[in-house]
Design a protein around this motif. Structure first.
Motif, PDB file in Angstrom:
ATOM      1  N   ALA A  74     -33.757  -1.057  -0.659  1.00 30.77           N
ATOM      2  CA  ALA A  74     -33.332  -2.070   0.319  1.00 30.77           C
ATOM      3  C   ALA A  74     -31.854  -1.908   0.622  1.00 30.77           C
ATOM      4  CB  ALA A  74     -33.597  -3.478  -0.225  1.00 30.77           C
ATOM      5  N   ARG A 134     -39.389 -11.083   0.097  1.00 29.33           N
ATOM      6  CA  ARG A 134     -39.211  -9.801  -0.601  1.00 29.33           C
ATOM      7  C   ARG A 134     -40.519  -9.362  -1.256  1.00 29.33           C
ATOM      8  NH1 ARG A 134     -33.516 -10.748  -3.745  1.00 29.33           N
ATOM      9  NH2 ARG A 134     -32.216 -10.954  -1.907  1.00 29.33           N
ATOM     10  N   ARG A 137     -42.857  -8.048   1.394  1.00 29.31           N
ATOM     11  CA  ARG A 137     -42.447  -6.708   1.829  1.00 29.31           C
ATOM     12  C   ARG A 137     -42.838  -5.656   0.786  1.00 29.31           C
ATOM     13  NH1 ARG A 137     -36.876  -6.743   1.770  1.00 29.31           N
ATOM     14  NH2 ARG A 137     -36.921  -5.565  -0.143  1.00 29.31           N
TER      15      ARG A 137
END
Length: 151
Positions: A74, A134, A137
């Motif tokens: 990320a 998060r 994802r």
């Protein structure tokens, strides 16, 4: 950066939506302003987490160790918060955060961060929302990786 300019910056952090300026001023006052040069580590995977970082300026890469070496998972930039998982879950750091450019951050200690969450339920909900995004994802990326392996 003055205390008032830090407050103005904190107002733009989604995590602190709904928190009045006086409380943001307190947050800015109890935080430590830290600077990192490009390539410097904010924190390292596996170490104990003692603080979270609010990115005031610059950007960072979030990197995890894999069997094939470090992998960037990320990117974080202005108004993002990093390092909160270790202090929320009381686990070792789950990733290494590396400054992708020169950075300015506000570091909030574990005790002060947890105190803010207890005091401001809206902030707790925002933290849960961010962590949920998060997780979503990561689940999608895991499904994509498993699909690639199956082919």
């Amino acid at each position: 950066m003055t205390l008032n300019s830090e407050v103005e910056t904190l107002k733009r952090v989604p995590l602190f939506n709904g928190i009045d300026a006086a409380k943001l001023k307190l947050l800015a006052f109890i935080s430590d302003r830290l600077y990192f040069s490009e390539g410097e580590h904010l924190c390292d995977q596996g170490e104990d987490g003692d603080s979270a970082y609010i990115i005031m300026d610059g950007a960072a890469d979030v990197v995890v160790e894999t069997p094939n070496g470090p992998a960037k998972v990320a990117e974080a930039s202005v108004n993002d918060v990093v390092g909160e998982i270790a202090i929320l879950c009381d686990v070792p750091r789950t990733a290494t955060v590396v400054a992708a450019s020169d950075m300015e951050t506000l570091a909030i200690s574990k005790d002060n961060f947890l105190k803010l969450l207890r005091e401001f339920p809206d902030m707790s909900l925002e933290v849960m929302r961010v962590l949920g995004q998060r997780l979503d994802r990561m689940n999608r990326e895991l499904v994509a990786l498993r699909s690639q392996r199956a082919e």
